[in-house]
Design an enzyme around this catalytic site. Structure first.
Site, mmCIF file in Angstrom:
data_model
loop_
_atom_site.group_PDB
_atom_site.id
_atom_site.type_symbol
_atom_site.label_atom_id
_atom_site.label_comp_id
_atom_site.label_asym_id
_atom_site.label_seq_id
_atom_site.Cartn_x
_atom_site.Cartn_y
_atom_site.Cartn_z
ATOM 1 N N TYR A 34 3.753 -4.212 -8.368
ATOM 2 C CA TYR A 34 4.746 -3.188 -8.671
ATOM 3 C C TYR A 34 5.600 -2.870 -7.456
ATOM 4 O O TYR A 34 5.320 -3.326 -6.342
ATOM 5 C CB TYR A 34 4.058 -1.908 -9.172
ATOM 6 N N LYS A 53 1.671 -5.813 -3.058
ATOM 7 C CA LYS A 53 1.747 -4.490 -3.703
ATOM 8 C C LYS A 53 1.131 -4.604 -5.100
ATOM 9 O O LYS A 53 1.813 -4.663 -6.123
ATOM 10 C CB LYS A 53 3.194 -3.984 -3.743
ATOM 11 N N GLU A 73 -3.146 1.929 7.612
ATOM 12 C CA GLU A 73 -2.033 2.652 6.993
ATOM 13 C C GLU A 73 -2.644 3.822 6.239
ATOM 14 O O GLU A 73 -3.804 4.176 6.493
ATOM 15 C CB GLU A 73 -1.230 1.726 6.076
ATOM 16 N N LEU A 123 0.435 -2.841 3.775
ATOM 17 C CA LEU A 123 1.686 -3.079 3.064
ATOM 18 C C LEU A 123 2.817 -2.894 4.073
ATOM 19 O O LEU A 123 2.882 -1.867 4.756
ATOM 20 C CB LEU A 123 1.854 -2.075 1.920
HETATM 21 N N1 PDD Z 1 3.681 3.594 -1.965
HETATM 22 N N2 PDD Z 1 1.400 1.673 2.134
HETATM 23 C C1 PDD Z 1 0.950 1.849 0.872
HETATM 24 C C2 PDD Z 1 -0.484 1.575 0.581
HETATM 25 C C3 PDD Z 1 1.831 2.290 -0.134
HETATM 26 O O1 PDD Z 1 1.386 2.446 -1.389
HETATM 27 C C4 PDD Z 1 3.188 2.568 0.199
HETATM 28 C C5 PDD Z 1 4.192 3.043 -0.812
HETATM 29 C C6 PDD Z 1 3.603 2.371 1.532
HETATM 30 C C7 PDD Z 1 5.033 2.606 1.957
HETATM 31 O O2 PDD Z 1 5.865 1.581 1.468
HETATM 32 P P1 PDD Z 1 7.413 1.826 1.194
HETATM 33 O O3 PDD Z 1 8.023 2.356 2.449
HETATM 34 O O4 PDD Z 1 7.931 0.469 0.856
HETATM 35 O O5 PDD Z 1 7.506 2.800 0.064
HETATM 36 C C8 PDD Z 1 2.685 1.915 2.460
HETATM 37 C C9 PDD Z 1 4.554 3.895 -3.086
HETATM 38 C C10 PDD Z 1 5.631 4.865 -2.747
HETATM 39 C C11 PDD Z 1 3.698 4.314 -4.270
HETATM 40 O O6 PDD Z 1 2.715 3.633 -4.513
HETATM 41 O O7 PDD Z 1 4.030 5.287 -4.941
#
Ligand code: PDD
Length: 279
Positions: free
Chosen positions: A32, A145, A177, A201
């Site tokens: 996703y 993801k 993270e 990620l």
């Molecule tokens: N989550 N690390 C993890 C485990 C994440 O699920 C996310 C983002 C990030 C940050 O990635 P980005 O800057 O590309 O949004 C890092 C999204 C927002 C979610 O699952 O809702």
């Protein structure tokens, strides 16, 4: 107001009947993205689509549409939500088939929803959010993801139950993270964040922040912070994601951090990353 799309059409709320033998549902067999639109303009959509393609290839999933077609559907969904900020969640699953573990003969499915996004203000950034540290019990391929977020959900729930906003993962003594965001620390004028390896990620927001820090000529070490360094020594820290941009931390476990001063290097980084990501 939430807008829904399943397979090949927009659907009304309440009509989204998920087949029981849908692999997203049975196995979490899919990937996703979450992308934000501000006043109709997407933030980093090309980067999100690129990462979707990377995730799909990593799990040998064929995309049901071209990236350009997905871009158009995502934009159409965002446009149907009348709000300043819109978050579009879109996922691809391996589809519907009688439950067997190996890849079935099935058509992959695009599903998405779009809804108003929560806007975090600079006022809320001055207050900040608290985090706890928890063991990182996820698999080795967190750069994908994946829909499989059970360890992330358990970590976030542990944070909520501890009265904190987010859970920061620690693996082998080092910060990776957080449950739904990336983590940065600031110590003696140097920014730290974990390198984009298989175990995290590579956040799109993270990438814009790194570019902003470099652009501003600040020092950055893309190296892992030990848990002890993060918990005890950083003077400031923040988490980053599509839905937050940068959110400073006011506490790590029981240690309170100083409120973000006007002179903090984090403010120019926020400003520059916003220019880079909206430019
Ligand atoms: N989550 N690390 C993890 C485990 C994440 O699920 C996310 C983002 C990030 C940050 O990635 P980005 O800057 O590309 O949004 C890092 C999204 C927002 C979610 O699952 O809702």
């Amino acid at each position: 107001m939430t807008v829904y799309y399943y397979k090949d059409r927009f659907i009304e709320s309440g009509q989204q009947l998920l087949p029981i033998e849908e692999r997203a549902y049975n196995f979490g067999d899919g990937i996703y993205e979450v992308v934000r639109f501000e006043r109709g303009v997407p933030v980093g959509l090309s980067e999100h689509l690129e990462r979707l393609e990377t995730s799909a290839a990593a799990v040998r999933l064929r995309l049901p549409y071209s990236l350009e077609e997905i871009r158009a559907i995502v934009a159409e969904a965002a446009g149907r939500v009348k709000s300043e900020a819109v978050d579009v969640y879109f996922q691809i699953s391996r589809g519907e088939a009688p439950r067997v573990h190996a890849f079935p003969d099935a058509e992959p499915v695009l599903a998405l929803f779009a809804r108003p996004g929560k806007v975090h203000t600079d006022e809320s950034r001055r207050v900040g959010v608290s985090v706890i540290t928890v063991p990182d019990e996820r698999w080795a391929n967190c750069y994908i993801k994946s829909l499989n977020l059970l360890p992330n959900i358990l970590a976030k729930q542990a944070a909520v139950e501890a009265g904190a906003y987010e859970a920061v993962f620690v693996r082998d003594g080092f910060v990776t993270e957080a449950s739904a965001s990336n983590v940065f620390g600031l110590h003696e004028g140097v920014f730290y964040t974990a390198p984009a390896e298989r175990g995290i990620l590579n956040g799109i927001t993270r990438r814009f922040i790194i570019a902003a820090i470099r652009d501003l000529g600040y020092a950055l070490k893309e190296e892992r912070m030990s848990a002890a360094f993060f918990e005890q020594e950083v003077e400031a820290a923040f988490i980053s994601s599509t839905t937050m941009d940068i959110m400073p931390l006011c506490a790590i476990n029981s240690r309170k951090l100083q409120p973000l001063e006007d002179t903090s290097l984090i403010w120019p980084v926020l400003g520059r990353m916003r220019e880079l990501s909206r430019g």
